[in-house]
Design an enzyme around this catalytic site. Structure first.
Site, PDB file in Angstrom:
ATOM      1  N   GLU A 284       0.827  -1.211   0.000  1.00 23.28           N
ATOM      2  CA  GLU A 284       0.000   0.000   0.000  1.00 23.28           C
ATOM      3  C   GLU A 284       0.859   1.257   0.000  1.00 23.28           C
ATOM      4  OE1 GLU A 284      -2.842   0.240   3.232  1.00 23.28           O
ATOM      5  OE2 GLU A 284      -4.504  -0.203   1.912  1.00 23.28           O
ATOM      6  N   HIS A 305       8.745 -26.598  -1.126  1.00 19.95           N
ATOM      7  CA  HIS A 305       8.214 -27.749  -1.861  1.00 19.95           C
ATOM      8  C   HIS A 305       7.073 -27.343  -2.780  1.00 19.95           C
ATOM      9  CE1 HIS A 305      10.589 -30.602   0.573  1.00 19.95           C
ATOM     10  NE2 HIS A 305      10.601 -29.552   1.367  1.00 19.95           N
ATOM     11  N   LYS A 419     -14.112  -0.004  -3.994  1.00 20.97           N
ATOM     12  CA  LYS A 419     -15.188   0.394  -3.071  1.00 20.97           C
ATOM     13  C   LYS A 419     -16.297   1.104  -3.840  1.00 20.97           C
ATOM     14  CE  LYS A 419     -12.472   1.149   1.131  1.00 20.97           C
ATOM     15  NZ  LYS A 419     -11.943   2.173   2.032  1.00 20.97           N
TER      16      LYS A 419
HETATM   17  O1  PA5 Z   1      -4.106   0.957   5.726  1.00 17.40           O
HETATM   18  C1  PA5 Z   1      -5.227   1.346   5.507  1.00 17.40           C
HETATM   19  O2  PA5 Z   1      -5.516   2.528   5.505  1.00 17.40           O
HETATM   20  C2  PA5 Z   1      -6.350   0.365   5.246  1.00 17.40           C
HETATM   21  O3  PA5 Z   1      -5.900  -0.927   5.270  1.00 17.40           O
HETATM   22  C3  PA5 Z   1      -7.400   0.530   6.314  1.00 17.40           C
HETATM   23  O4  PA5 Z   1      -6.828   0.298   7.565  1.00 17.40           O
HETATM   24  C4  PA5 Z   1      -8.571  -0.411   6.070  1.00 17.40           C
HETATM   25  O5  PA5 Z   1      -9.130  -0.138   4.819  1.00 17.40           O
HETATM   26  C5  PA5 Z   1      -9.593  -0.267   7.147  1.00 17.40           C
HETATM   27  O6  PA5 Z   1     -10.005   1.044   7.260  1.00 17.40           O
HETATM   28  P1  PA5 Z   1     -10.804   1.537   8.514  1.00 17.40           P
HETATM   29  O7  PA5 Z   1      -9.935   1.374   9.696  1.00 17.40           O
HETATM   30  O8  PA5 Z   1     -11.118   2.958   8.246  1.00 17.40           O
HETATM   31  O9  PA5 Z   1     -12.046   0.683   8.602  1.00 17.40           O
END
Ligand code: PA5
Length: 444
Positions: A284, A305, A419
């Protein structure tokens, strides 16, 4: 102290290229430490191991004690950064079979990290006959997966304990001021913990997001923070002897030299979810603008393996980072067998750790011979202090590495695309036009 061995990196760099020569490390370090780069609003994790809210820390330790005393199970609801860190730490420090091996602590079930009805049904079934509590974790409070799961488990709790009883069993970890979960927690009077504004999901494991479930599992969160603080102090010093600089420089140089994938390899089954956390952290943070090493993870020797074949002889696009724990916990000795039918008596009296160490050493050499550069990271032990240090090390190195790559390591704009499509297809108000357009595409 963590130890980084880069001796198997240099041979893969074009002639004359020396690690650390590339410009940008100093600047990247300054961006992370002093907030001089893109995404500087999300650097709250940098000094967190020293500057965390001590009052909240004690409160969450008390909450963990309460959960341990009144619940046989804790359902942890969250996804991505609100989930992976807690699971990674709990499993690495206890076992990937935590729920089977735990002694005096509640079972921990993770929910809301997907939309599988089967998985959800399984957790509902598992808590059917036991006292349980819920820790719902969502910074935004609007993420569909945990929000749906929370609706379901909140209703279950209220059905079982009544509204008042349920209130005492729900712990909400969310934004300090905004969001649907914050509003609900305030209205219902749940105990609340904060995801700091300036800490993004994937950097939040050392906030209440990770710490509450981790503490419920009986892990010493003070030592975890101490280990992170020690690493924070070590990594704050600029220079090529800083291991975060070395790691970031090595992966950047290899990326520039044509490597596209970084495989994180561990030799402990309990480390598997740490790999999942690490993949999110780097994936990310760096995977944007058409750039970035693809983070992958494997569990050795099991995956030798399966994936071992590809690593040895497939496309030469990867580098490997091996995380090795210096000290194992137990010792198992291989027994002698007078008949030696399996021909294994050359191992009689040897410990399994010794065998694993030779497997690791041999694998590194084989992979290096096969054209896979290797970074070896040795962690002192599978203990709280070491893991706190390891978490901070990867976070800091990831920030530096992202800036070296020229991206903002602290945003994740790409996550919105799925989303929006999902909301449209589900008929969320405001998405009508998009829904029609998507359905047309799906029909054709
Ligand atoms: O790193 C991030 O921003 C995402 O992985 C969020 O943590 C994830 O989408 C969950 O978001 P939230 O904590 O707002 O529900």
């Amino acid at each position: 102290m963590l130890n980084l061995d880069l001796s198997n990196v240099s041979p893969f760099l074009p002639g004359g290229w020396r690690l650390g020569e590339e410009k940008g490390l100093e600047k990247a370090h300054d961006h992370v430490l002093n907030g001089t780069g893109a995404g500087s609003d999300f650097l709250g994790w940098v000094r967190l191991p020293a500057g965390y809210d001590k009052e909240e820390f004690s409160r969450l330790q008390r909450a963990a004690e309460k959960i341990r005393s009144d619940s046989q199970a804790l359902v942890v609801i969250g996804i991505g950064g609100s989930y992976l860190g807690a699971r990674a730490v709990i499993e690495t420090l206890t076992s990937n079979n935590y729920n089977l091996t735990r002694k005096d602590t509640p079972a921990i079930y993770f929910a809301g990290n997907g939309l599988s009805a089967d998985a959800m049904g399984e957790v509902i079934e598992l808590v059917k006959d036991v006292d349980f509590s819920v820790n719902v974790i969502s910074k935004s409070g609007t993420t569909t997966e945990p929000a749906v799961a929370f609706r379901i488990f909140k209703a279950l709790l209220e059905e079982r304990y009544g509204k008042e009883g349920a209130r005492g069993r729900i712990y909400a970890t969310t934004d300090a001021r905004r969001g649907a979960l914050k509003g609900l927690a305030d209205k219902e009077g749940y105990e609340e913990f904060v995801v700091p504004d300036n800490v993004g999901g994937r950097y939040s494991v050392l906030t209440a997001v990770g710490l509450l479930p981790i503490a419920v599992a009986g892990i010493d969160i003070q030592s975890l923070m101490d280990g992170a603080r020690e690493e924070m102090e070590r990594l704050a010093r600029p220079g090529m002897d800083n291991p975060a600089w070395q790691y970031a420089a090595a992966r950047h140089a290899l990326y520039k030299a044509g490597k596209k994938v970084e495989i994180l390899a561990g030799y402990e089954p309990s480390f598997r979810f740490f790999g999942e956390w690490w993949k999110q952290l780097f994936g990310e943070s760096e995977g944007k603008e058409g750039k970035g090493l693809l983070p992958a993870s494997v569990e050795f020797t099991a995956d030798l393996h399966s994936m071992g074949q590809y690593i040895q002889q497939g496309e030469r696009v990867m580098l490997e980072t091996v995380v090795r724990f210096d000290k194992g916990r137990g010792s198992i000795t291989i027994p002698d067998d007078p008949e030696n039918v399996d021909g294994l008596n050359f191992l009689s009296g040897k410990t399994l750790d010794f065998v694993a160490e030779q497997a690791m050493r041999g694998t590194i050499l084989a992979h290096v011979d096969g054209g896979v550069p290797n970074i070896l990271l040795t962690v002192p032990g599978r203990d709280e202090r070491s893991l706190g240090a390891l978490i901070y090390f990867f976070e800091f190195a990831c920030g530096i590495s992202g800036y070296l790559l020229g991206v903002n390591p602290f945003d994740q704009p790409g996550v919105e695309a799925y989303k929006n499509n999902m909301y449209a297809l589900l008929g969320k108000p405001g998405y009508e036009e998009q829904k029609a357009a998507l359905e047309k595409r799906l029909e054709s």
